[in-house]
Design an enzyme around this catalytic site. Sequence first.
Site, PDB file in Angstrom:
ATOM      1  N   GLY A   1      49.030  36.185  39.609  1.00 13.00           N
ATOM      2  CA  GLY A   1      48.056  37.021  40.306  1.00 13.00           C
ATOM      3  C   GLY A   1      46.657  36.557  39.967  1.00 13.00           C
ATOM      4  O   GLY A   1      46.437  35.384  39.661  1.00 13.00           O
ATOM      5  N   CYS A   2      45.708  37.467  39.986  1.00 17.66           N
ATOM      6  CA  CYS A   2      44.317  37.124  39.679  1.00 17.66           C
ATOM      7  C   CYS A   2      44.240  36.435  38.321  1.00 17.66           C
ATOM      8  O   CYS A   2      44.712  36.966  37.317  1.00 17.66           O
ATOM      9  CB  CYS A   2      43.455  38.388  39.689  1.00 17.66           C
ATOM     10  SG  CYS A   2      41.742  38.081  39.189  1.00 17.66           S
TER      11      CYS A   2
END
Length: 157
Positions: A9-10
């Site tokens: 993810g981020c």
Amino acid sequence: MKKIVLAGGCFWGVEEFLSRINGVVSTEVGYANGRTENPTYEDICTKNTYFAEVCLVNYDENIISLKELLAKFWTIIDPTSLNKQGNDVGSQYRTGIYYVEPSDLEEILNSKEELQKSYSKKIVTEVKPLENYYKAEEYHQKYLKKNPNGYCHIKLD
């Protein structure tokens, strides 16, 4: 010193989490396994470049094994979620393990197989050789150290 590239993810939170692990010597965020050369953050967010936001991890295998590092990584992602982690949606937020050394593949697959036993849904975290990697812009490096109140989809406390 060994290297592994992880997508969860981020990359801001992934880097912060991994940087706190004993045995991790250094981390750097970047873009991996995409279709163009020298992508920018804007490119990966707005164009069909298919890069993943990743964290390049250099670790000392005398202090932490790949198996132990992956066990910690699995705790911060939803490995059954395709192209989405937390509120972040898009192929750049997919989960992945990108290996530099082919000898790491067996350990990675064993780790994924073992984890699958605790999920009814299929684990979609991709496992591939690192095909390409570009360091992200400087403002992304150690982002949460520079911006302690910055966005993070991972519970760090």
